[in-house]
Design a protein around this motif. Structure first.
Motif: not given
Length: 423
Positions: A136-138, A194-203, A179-185, A214-222
């Motif tokens: 998904g994308l939000r 041990t199950v990887l349930e979710r990955i989120e990559v955002g800017g 903007v966040v791109l996410h994958w739900q397992g 005045e910040s630039g785009i901040a990348p994030g990972l969850q």
């Protein structure tokens, strides 16, 4: 010029009435409410409000903590009967295909002091894959995700105050555009794996603290993992704030969601340019058949750059760490007891001819560890309603006469009405 190091260390009413008109069903805490997808194509309206009547022998909460860079915001007095927070929102879901979902969400929040802000204004798209996983994308305005256990520890929580480390790092709720791109397992894997349930990559635009205008785009990972009764969430966000203003120690700002402008003048403000990395880890233990639950959450913020004030400029390196442990016990289906213990610590290093004056202007001294201990008892008389009694204490600022102690009652209501589309 000679470089002089300076180091500080820690040892390691209208809204409510409108909300009541929507009292049709229970809902979850508002930080995660907008993350909940509608179960079927349709629309929903929702609202929430929290009232409190708190008593304390000293001014409460602590208006501003020394030893934390932050925004320099001073918290408003919150004793007596007051509206803590209120929200209203709406959502619309459309399913273009059987495997695709689109949803739009809007939430408006209002603080007890009268300030109003947009908490959510975003679009969500999600598609189910043949494997059962979902991508998904939000995009839009939303809470910057730090993990569900951290995100829900705030307004409309079972405790009246925002956790110390959340207040220090982002002045409470961290709301920004991104903007966040996410994958739900697969969430139904074996309990002994041990199950990887979710990955989120955002800017993120990073306009709000700990970022700046005045910040630039901040990348994030969850990431979110599960094993049996345990759930682990971890992530990080990297920011590059420029001209990030903060109110100086001599200035009292009151509650605000906007940082002061430090690009033209340093009178009454400090200014930070550099890099900031925020990391978060949370762990939840909740057996299905047990009334007991345990949450551990921690955050860390590392910053490097230049810190300036009317007293000069200094090379700055800082580390803020903190977290909490929370135990909850569901005594009966409608009664819950909870205990939360928190700690906040920081380490700052300033080098330069104006280091001592800059540290004083930024309220980095005196620098002592902070802690807080609170107990809450909650009763749910009906779906969506919760009455809580709370008492607690915390370490006072060095200049304070006595340690703050508070006690009081809180009433929280959350409701939502959902309907299917007629076509």
């Amino acid at each position: 010029m000679p470089r002089s190091p300076m180091r500080t260390r820690w040892p390691r009413p209208a809204w409510l009435a409108g909300a009541l008109l929507l009292s049709l069903a229970g809902a979850q805490a508002h930080e995660r409410e907008s993350d909940e997808a509608l179960e079927a194509p349709g629309w929903s309206v929702r609202a929430a409000a929290a009232l409190s009547a708190m008593a304390a022998r000293e001014a409460w909460p602590v208006a501003r903590r020394s030893g934390v860079l932050g925004s320099g915001m001073t918290l408003d007095e919150q004793r007596g009967l007051r509206l803590e927070h209120a929200t209203v929102g709406a959502a619309l879901r459309l399913d273009p295909t059987d495997m695709t979902r689109l949803q739009a969400s809007v939430d408006i929040g209002r603080h007890g002091d009268g300030t109003t802000h947009v908490e959510t204004a975003r679009l969500d798209g999600q598609r189910e894959l043949a494997s059962g996983a979902r991508i998904g994308l939000r995009a839009g305005r939303m809470t910057v995700p730090l993990g569900s256990m951290i995100d829900t520890a705030g307004h409309l929580d079972r405790f009246a105050q925002m956790p110390l480390v959340r207040q220090a790092v982002s002045d409470g709720d961290w709301i920004d555009d991104g903007v966040v791109l996410h994958w739900q397992g697969d969430v139904h894997g074996p309990d002994d794996a041990t199950v990887l349930e979710r990955i989120e990559v955002g800017g993120w635009r990073a306009q709000a603290l700990p970022g700046s205008a005045e910040s630039g785009i901040a990348p994030g990972l969850q990431l979110r993992l599960r094993r049996g009764d345990w759930r682990l969430e971890a992530g990080a966000i990297h920011l590059q704030p420029r001209n990030r203003g903060a109110y100086a120690a001599s200035t009292r700002s009151g509650h605000t969601h906007a940082a002061p402008d430090c690009s033209r003048s340093l009178i009454g403000v400090t200014c930070f340019d550099g890099r900031s990395t925020v990391a978060s880890v949370s762990l939840r233990w909740q057996p299905d058949a047990s009334p007991l639950g345990l949450t551990l959450a921690t955050m860390a913020q590392r910053e490097r750059g230049q810190l300036a004030s009317a007293s000069g400029t200094a090379d700055y390196r800082g580390l803020v760490t903190g977290g909490w442990i929370e135990a909850d016990w569901q005594v009966r289906p409608d009664w819950t007891l909870a205990l939360r213990a928190e700690r906040l610590a920081s380490d700052h290093r300033l080098i330069g001819p104006g280091a001592t004056g800059v540290a004083a202007d930024a309220a980095l001294t005196p620098n002592q560890p902070a802690w807080r201990l609170a107990v809450s008892a909650g009763w749910t008389p009906a779906p969506g309603w919760q009455l809580l009694a709370e008492t607690g204490t915390e370490r006072a600022e060095p200049a304070a006469g006595r340690r703050p102690v508070w006690a009081g009652l809180r009433l929280i209501w959350q409701g939502r009405h959902t309907a299917e589309l007629p076509f």
